[in-house]
Design an enzyme around this catalytic site. Structure first.
Site, PDB file in Angstrom:
ATOM      1  N   GLY A 124       0.809  -1.213   0.000  1.00 20.64           N
ATOM      2  CA  GLY A 124       0.000   0.000   0.000  1.00 20.64           C
ATOM      3  C   GLY A 124       0.840   1.259   0.000  1.00 20.64           C
ATOM      4  CG  ASP A 172      -1.420   6.487  -4.577  1.00 21.14           C
ATOM      5  OD1 ASP A 172      -1.462   7.137  -3.515  1.00 21.14           O
ATOM      6  OD2 ASP A 172      -2.011   5.414  -4.751  1.00 21.14           O
TER       7      ASP A 172
END
Length: 386
Positions: A124, A172
């Site tokens: 993650g 991200d």
């Protein structure tokens, strides 16, 4: 990873000749989870581990993809760089090439690419975003496309949407491309306005805890949360002009939430709206040096992600519970998409050794899994390294 080791691997695979090397980091999000695809604020920092790409242009009309981490490798015709290859890892870089094609950038000749990643798989920490960003930076440079960084960020996100099927927000890829050493990125995911905030944690370490229970964003749960948030927006629109959950304040949501008939959808929205406000508060506290209060907001964030958004799971909850009960811990929460992966904790310097021992033992006793811990070191975003 040592550059000479990477070069040797490339030359062994593809033969002698010049080669260029690039790096893009993974990221850890300090607070602001599942807010990015709702137009809210996030607060990630780029990490010192990530993905490397070595690349050389060739005269062949094809692109070869090889990874030092994966068994699968592929050679794709320049005419087929807009087509996925099964469900393999190469779809991430191929998806990036496809975005260049959409921009009208043609590849009459191809290239050889070698990848290596030291982001823990399934943790993650955005290994996929780092892979997309490093490919975008490498191709942009080597093929002389000349696109600005922010455009590469958007292209990397679209690659994730179209070739991995994960409807992720932009955090991200943005953190991987735009992050800077010793800073966190305070990003408005609606406008893409951002501020690099000095990460001054005097006497405190940022500790990442890997549950070693891999998360699976492509399992469908992530996209399910995206749909639930959109349903909340639709339910609220007759009562307030909004296009996303970031357009409503905590106070307004308190007055209008009864109009969301589905209790699950209401809880999803409540998390997002409150998390956006927590992120604003957390950044303000960090700027004033109030790390203790920042840590409390991290604890509140995890509780919201557990109870309202339901993306934590037994492993993440076990690690966070153990961390929050350990002396010297100011705050702890899951980080990333959830459903497994990592936690992030603020731990006083003197407590770090005790933290890893106690939390590791407690977590193993509860889950049977052996965790890993990393002291987070920050990094600059995607760049050429040689």
């Amino acid at each position: 990873m040592d550059s000479e080791v990477l070069k040797s691997g490339f030359l062994e695979k593809y033969g002698p000749g010049p080669v260029q090397g690039f790096f893009a980091p993974g990221r850890v999000n300090l607070i602001g989870e599942h807010t990015d695809y709702n137009g809210g604020f996030v607060f990630p920092c780029a990490l010192s581990f990530g993905n490397y790409c070595l690349i050389r242009r060739t005269d062949r009309p094809s692109v070869r993809f090889f990874s030092m981490n994966m068994k699968f490798e592929a050679e794709v015709s320049v005419e087929d760089l807009d087509k996925p290859v099964g469900k393999e890892w190469v779809n991430y870089p191929i998806g990036v090439f496809a975005q260049f094609l959409k921009k009208g950038i043609k590849f009459e000749r191809g290239a050889d690419l070698l990848f290596y990643g030291d982001v823990p798989a399934g943790a993650g920490l955005s290994s996929s975003a780092a892979l997309e960003v490093v490919t975008a930076v490498a191709v942009n440079t080597v093929f002389g496309a000349g696109l600005p960084e922010i455009e590469l960020v958007k292209m990397a996100q679209k690659a994730e949407h179209e070739f991995a099927g994960v409807m992720c927000g932009i955090m991200d890829q943005f953190a991987s491309a735009m992050g800077r050493k010793d800073h966190a990125v305070y990003l408005n995911c609606d406008t893409l306005e951002y501020e690099l905030v000095p990460l001054k944690l005097d006497g405190v370490k940022l500790v990442i805890g890997n549950t070693n229970s891999p998360h699976k964003l492509d399992s469908g749960k992530y996209n399910e949360r995206v749909r639930e948030c959109r349903a909340a927006v639709a339910a609220l629109q007759p009562y307030k002009v909004i296009s996303q959950l970031a357009d409503i304040s905590v106070e307004e949501f308190g007055r209008l939430s009864d109009h969301i008939q589905d209790s699950t959808v209401m809880r999803r929205a409540r998390h997002v709206v409150s998390e956006i406000e927590r992120t604003r508060e957390a950044v303000a506290l960090l700027k004033t040096g109030n790390i203790e209060a920042f840590g409390k907001l991290m604890n509140e964030s995890h509780a919201s992600l557990r109870d309202d958004y339901e993306v934590t799971g037994p492993e993440l909850d076990a690690m966070v519970d153990a961390a929050q009960q350990t002396e010297g811990v100011l705050g702890s929460r899951m980080t990333g998409g959830g459903f497994g992966g990592c936690t992030v904790s603020l731990v006083k310097d003197w407590a770090v050794n005790d933290f890893t021992g106690r939390v590791g033992a407690d977590y193993k006793a509860k889950t049977g899994l052996i965790p890993e811990f990393y002291i987070a070191e920050t990094s600059d975003g995607g760049r050429r390294i040689f």
